[in-house]
Each structure stands twice: as structure tokens, then as C-alpha cells.
Design an enzyme around this catalytic site. Sequence first.
Site, PDB file in Angstrom:
ATOM      1  N   ARG A 246      71.626  19.546  28.001  1.00 55.22           N
ATOM      2  CA  ARG A 246      72.494  20.226  27.047  1.00 55.22           C
ATOM      3  C   ARG A 246      72.184  21.709  26.865  1.00 55.22           C
ATOM      4  O   ARG A 246      73.082  22.551  26.902  1.00 55.22           O
ATOM      5  CB  ARG A 246      72.409  19.578  25.654  1.00 55.22           C
ATOM      6  CG  ARG A 246      73.280  18.379  25.472  1.00 55.22           C
ATOM      7  CD  ARG A 246      72.606  17.411  24.547  1.00 55.22           C
ATOM      8  NE  ARG A 246      71.426  16.924  25.221  1.00 55.22           N
ATOM      9  CZ  ARG A 246      71.448  15.885  26.062  1.00 55.22           C
ATOM     10  NH1 ARG A 246      72.551  15.221  26.234  1.00 55.22           N
ATOM     11  NH2 ARG A 246      70.359  15.503  26.707  1.00 55.22           N
ATOM     12  N   THR A 247      70.923  22.022  26.631  1.00 59.21           N
ATOM     13  CA  THR A 247      70.612  23.402  26.242  1.00 59.21           C
ATOM     14  C   THR A 247      70.926  24.361  27.394  1.00 59.21           C
ATOM     15  O   THR A 247      71.600  25.374  27.207  1.00 59.21           O
ATOM     16  CB  THR A 247      69.134  23.512  25.808  1.00 59.21           C
ATOM     17  OG1 THR A 247      68.862  22.469  24.871  1.00 59.21           O
ATOM     18  CG2 THR A 247      68.848  24.859  25.185  1.00 59.21           C
TER      19      THR A 247
ATOM     20  N   LYS B 293      53.722  28.951  42.476  1.00 59.00           N
ATOM     21  CA  LYS B 293      52.687  29.644  43.275  1.00 59.00           C
ATOM     22  C   LYS B 293      51.642  30.273  42.369  1.00 59.00           C
ATOM     23  O   LYS B 293      50.779  31.004  42.821  1.00 59.00           O
ATOM     24  CB  LYS B 293      53.337  30.741  44.119  1.00 59.00           C
ATOM     25  CG  LYS B 293      54.397  30.262  45.082  1.00 59.00           C
ATOM     26  CD  LYS B 293      55.040  31.482  45.760  1.00 59.00           C
ATOM     27  CE  LYS B 293      56.469  31.211  46.150  1.00 59.00           C
ATOM     28  NZ  LYS B 293      57.215  32.461  46.357  1.00 59.00           N
TER      29      LYS B 293
ATOM     30  N   ARG C 140      62.966  27.887  28.275  1.00 63.58           N
ATOM     31  CA  ARG C 140      62.317  26.656  27.758  1.00 63.58           C
ATOM     32  C   ARG C 140      60.990  26.497  28.488  1.00 63.58           C
ATOM     33  O   ARG C 140      60.912  26.706  29.704  1.00 63.58           O
ATOM     34  CB  ARG C 140      63.197  25.435  28.011  1.00 63.58           C
ATOM     35  CG  ARG C 140      62.465  24.136  27.683  1.00 63.58           C
ATOM     36  CD  ARG C 140      63.375  22.938  27.714  1.00 63.58           C
ATOM     37  NE  ARG C 140      64.302  22.958  26.586  1.00 63.58           N
ATOM     38  CZ  ARG C 140      65.123  21.951  26.290  1.00 63.58           C
ATOM     39  NH1 ARG C 140      65.128  20.867  27.041  1.00 63.58           N
ATOM     40  NH2 ARG C 140      65.938  22.038  25.256  1.00 63.58           N
TER      41      ARG C 140
ATOM     42  N   HIS D  33      62.876  24.801  18.241  1.00 66.48           N
ATOM     43  CA  HIS D  33      64.074  24.775  19.095  1.00 66.48           C
ATOM     44  C   HIS D  33      65.202  25.410  18.275  1.00 66.48           C
ATOM     45  O   HIS D  33      66.116  24.717  17.813  1.00 66.48           O
ATOM     46  CB  HIS D  33      64.390  23.332  19.477  1.00 66.48           C
ATOM     47  CG  HIS D  33      65.377  23.169  20.595  1.00 66.48           C
ATOM     48  ND1 HIS D  33      66.169  24.200  21.069  1.00 66.48           N
ATOM     49  CD2 HIS D  33      65.697  22.066  21.345  1.00 66.48           C
ATOM     50  CE1 HIS D  33      66.936  23.736  22.046  1.00 66.48           C
ATOM     51  NE2 HIS D  33      66.660  22.454  22.239  1.00 66.48           N
TER      52      HIS D  33
HETATM   53  N1   CP Z   1      68.975  18.773  22.593  1.00 59.51           N
HETATM   54  C1   CP Z   1      68.376  19.206  23.717  1.00 59.51           C
HETATM   55  O1   CP Z   1      67.512  20.098  23.696  1.00 59.51           O
HETATM   56  O2   CP Z   1      68.794  18.576  24.852  1.00 59.51           O
HETATM   57  P1   CP Z   1      68.304  18.933  26.315  1.00 59.51           P
HETATM   58  O3   CP Z   1      66.827  18.599  26.397  1.00 59.51           O
HETATM   59  O4   CP Z   1      69.149  18.100  27.248  1.00 59.51           O
HETATM   60  O5   CP Z   1      68.501  20.409  26.521  1.00 59.51           O
END
Ligand code: CP
Length: 304
Positions: free
Chosen positions: A51-52, A80, A101, A129
Site C-alpha cells: 500500500r504505502t 553491497k 521505509r 508511520h
Molecule cells: N499499511 C501499510 O503500511 O501497508 P504496506 O506495508 O503494504 O505498505
Amino acid sequence: MRHLLDIRDLSLEEIDQLLDRAEDIIENPKKYSECMHGKKLATLFFEPSTRTRLSFEAAMMELGGNVLGFSEAKSSSAAKGESVADTVRTVSCYADIIAMRHPREGAPTAAAQVCPVPIINAGDGGHNHPTQTLTDLLTIRREKGRLNQLVIGFCGDLKFGRTVHSLIHAMMRYEDIRFVFISPKELRVPDYVLETLQKHGIGYTEVEKLEDVIGTLDVLYMTRVQRERFFNEEEYLRLKDSYVLDLEKMELARKDLAVLHPLPRVNEISVKVDSDPRACYFRQVLYGKFVREALLMKLLEVEV
Ligand code: CP
């Protein structure tokens, strides 16, 4: 130049403006369809995501911009031995803004120290998040019509769930909010979060049984037990099915409950609940794209 590393980087007024902008994008998509022409977003994902990452990419494309990036560390020079700092310095030569991320808590914050373009924390370990929180806030506002006077239950892995920590920090700033934390003892909300609530005099209760409290909630935020954060697989297997929201439990809930989940779901919500109008989690996925469009515009100071 602004980064977004923690939801607390944004004032309440700025959050409300972002949600307003997201609503306007939903209503008037054409107005925004070229506003990012010539701009590039890099998505640097050192940890899996559906999603993100894809909602950030879809958001940039819907605003007329372009995207580049990688979806796993092993397809980048991190494999590396390149440092995160050198990676973002490099990528800033190619992109106007970075969504990142990383499994290590604080990695996006460290990267921001050396990065000449805005960095958005797209999830760092079990910590934060913030863009999921913007998504959750837009969902609650659209589903409940308000962000104050709410009883919010968080259920599942409240220890490692970064979306939980960020949303608590955001919601505690609204008026007349009460939290109900539903988890096994091993997965309780971390003390540093509870101490913040105590310091600000925000009411909360901690319970172990969802059935005991579901009928008191305006919002139920379900979460997955975060296998990837456990040190011990046996412990994960013991706790993974602590909670399953099913039709029987939904019978005990209020008719206007809003059920949210940041997803991915494993087993904690029965698929039979999906067709209940109170299940908001797939609408929540969609709202995530619009709120990220609003955020990209804010951080790149793009106006229409
Ligand atoms: N909600 C969320 O962070 O989903 P993903 O891990 O799929 O990005």
C-alpha cells in the site's frame, strides 16, 4: 525545506489543512492532474510494502509527476554495503522528494540530516508511520464526521505496531478522546507512549478481551501481530491469533462503529466482516492515496 519524519512534525492546523486538501482532490481530481509536472518522487523501500509504496507512486502519477525507486534493499547498492546516508545523497541528485521505509528505527531521521530534498518516513521499524496516520485520520473524519469526542480501541500488537504509536500521538491532540488498548500482556503499548498520555492527562484503559469492550467503541483499529519484529518464532506462533474479529463479535458492537486496519491483514479480521458496512479498511486504502497527494504538494510547495 520540510521533512515528515514523525506525525508530531505537523501542527494540528497543518493536519487539518492536509485532510481538507485530500478531500478537495477527491472531489476535483482534474484540478490537480498536472500540478506535479516535471517533479520526481523516489520511493526507497528497504522493507516490503504494498500500500504505502504503490499509493505514493499512484499519488505522484495522478498529480502529473514521475516516480523512480526500488522496492527491496537487495536490488539497490545497500546490498553491497552502501550506507543509507550515501544512498539518499545519491538519490537526491535524481529526485525532488524521497519516501523511505526502513526496518531500523530512526533511519529516515538520520537520512534527513544529510539529504538536500524532503524525506518522508514511510515506516521505520516498530517506531512511526506518519503517512499511515494521515490516512487513518482522513478515514476517521470521513467515516465518523469528526476527529474529537471519540472512544478509540486499538487491538492486537500494540507493542510493535508503528501505525498504532503514530495514531495515538495524533489523536491525543484532539478534544475529548479516550483510548482503549486491547492486547495480550506481551504486546502492550510501550511505556514511552503511555507516559505521554499520562503527562497530558488523556484517559486510557488496558484490557485483554475484545468482547468486553467492543460495544463501547466509536472506532476499532485492528492490527496484525508483527512477525518480522519478533526475536522468537515460538512466541510469535503463540500470540499470532490472539484476536480474530468475526461476525459474532461484530454483533456486540455499535451500529455506527468504524473498523479500521492499516493492512496487510493476516488472520485478525474474518473475511466475512468485509461486507459489513462498518468495515472501513478498504476505503481506508483508497484514502491513503489522496492524503499522500496532499502531502507531496505541501512538502514540494506546489499550489494549484
Ligand atoms: N499499511 C501499510 O503500511 O501497508 P504496506 O506495508 O503494504 O505498505
